[in-house]
Design an enzyme around this catalytic site. Structure first.
Site, mmCIF file in Angstrom:
data_model
loop_
_atom_site.group_PDB
_atom_site.id
_atom_site.type_symbol
_atom_site.label_atom_id
_atom_site.label_comp_id
_atom_site.label_asym_id
_atom_site.label_seq_id
_atom_site.Cartn_x
_atom_site.Cartn_y
_atom_site.Cartn_z
ATOM 1 C CG LEU A 109 -2.154 0.914 1.137
ATOM 2 C CD1 LEU A 109 -3.001 0.614 -0.090
ATOM 3 C CD2 LEU A 109 -2.997 0.796 2.393
ATOM 4 C CG ASP A 110 1.757 2.784 -3.832
ATOM 5 O OD1 ASP A 110 2.562 1.852 -3.734
ATOM 6 O OD2 ASP A 110 1.046 2.989 -4.827
ATOM 7 C CB ILE A 111 4.549 6.494 0.824
ATOM 8 C CG1 ILE A 111 4.798 7.401 2.024
ATOM 9 C CG2 ILE A 111 4.748 7.229 -0.495
ATOM 10 C CD1 ILE A 111 6.233 7.876 2.138
#
Length: 233
Positions: A109-111
């Site tokens: 889950l991207d930053i």
């Protein structure tokens, strides 16, 4: 053992070394042992108890945290797994430092994305969610800017490639004038954002709201809870 879903490859080595693996009822303790494809492979009571003790945690990850290995200047999401951030009820166990032992994210889950992040000590759960043959879908709410015609929507559903590899079919539909719902069964790096770029859209917000049968629901931002015994992906 990993191919049959008994455990992860790393756990398999541990269980074999401890003598917890039975092949057709015979105990095996030598790493690299081979078994007939038709053999019955099981864990003894100690191995089964070890598996039951492995925890899975659900976190509502905020923007600004990385899901996996920390990058320079970034904080890993596992840093939020603390007693003060736990959403507890009267029948759930309390946090202890042992909860962090071997805990790893089962999926990216991207930053700059938020939503449901699964962290687990259980190799079976990790394989179920992120293995090459995973059939567990993930649902995202994606706010976008730009114009998308019927052809672009069709391409998002099936017809795009990333890094010269064709993407698996997805389910993508409009929820309202600026928000799409994506349902995927794979998790390539920054996949949704890159898919949107290919059809002329810019993502301004991305939130994962479901992994398999488990929903983010009302878990507050930045808080976590244990996967309940009655829940399964």
């Amino acid at each position: 053992m990993a191919e049959r879903g008994l455990c992860s490859r790393r756990n398999a080595d541990e269980y074999i070394a401890r003598g917890w693996v039975l092949v057709d009822g015979r105990r095996v303790s030598e790493l690299g042992s081979r078994a007939d494809p038709a053999a019955v492979i099981t864990l003894d009571k100690q191995g089964q108890a070890d598996q039951r003790s492995r925890l899975t945690i659900l976190l509502h990850k905020p923007v600004g945290y990385v899901s996996g290995q920390p990058e320079p200047g970034c904080t890993p999401a596992v840093a939020l797994i603390r007693a003060e951030n736990q959403l507890r009820t009267s029948d759930t166990p309390a946090f202890s430092p042992a909860c962090l032992r071997g805990l790893a994210p089962a999926g990216r889950l991207d930053i700059d994305s938020t939503g449901l992040l699964v962290l687990t000590q259980d190799g079976r759960v990790a394989r179920q969610l992120i293995g090459e043959d995973s059939r567990v879908d993930k649902e995202y709410l994606v706010r976008v800017e730009g114009h998308l015609d019927a052809r672009g929507l069709a391409l998002l559903n099936h017809g795009l490639s990333l890094d010269e590899r064709k993407l698996k079919p997805a389910r993508v539909e409009w929820l309202n004038d600026d928000q799409l719902r994506f349902t995927l069964r794979e998790g390539r790096k920054r996949q949704i954002r890159r898919m949107c770029e290919l059809v002329g859209l810019r993502v301004s917000g991305l939130k994962r709201v479901r992994v398999g049968a488990v929903r983010l629901a009302d878990l507050p931002l930045g808080q976590w809870r244990f996967l309940r015994p009655d829940e399964a992906f």
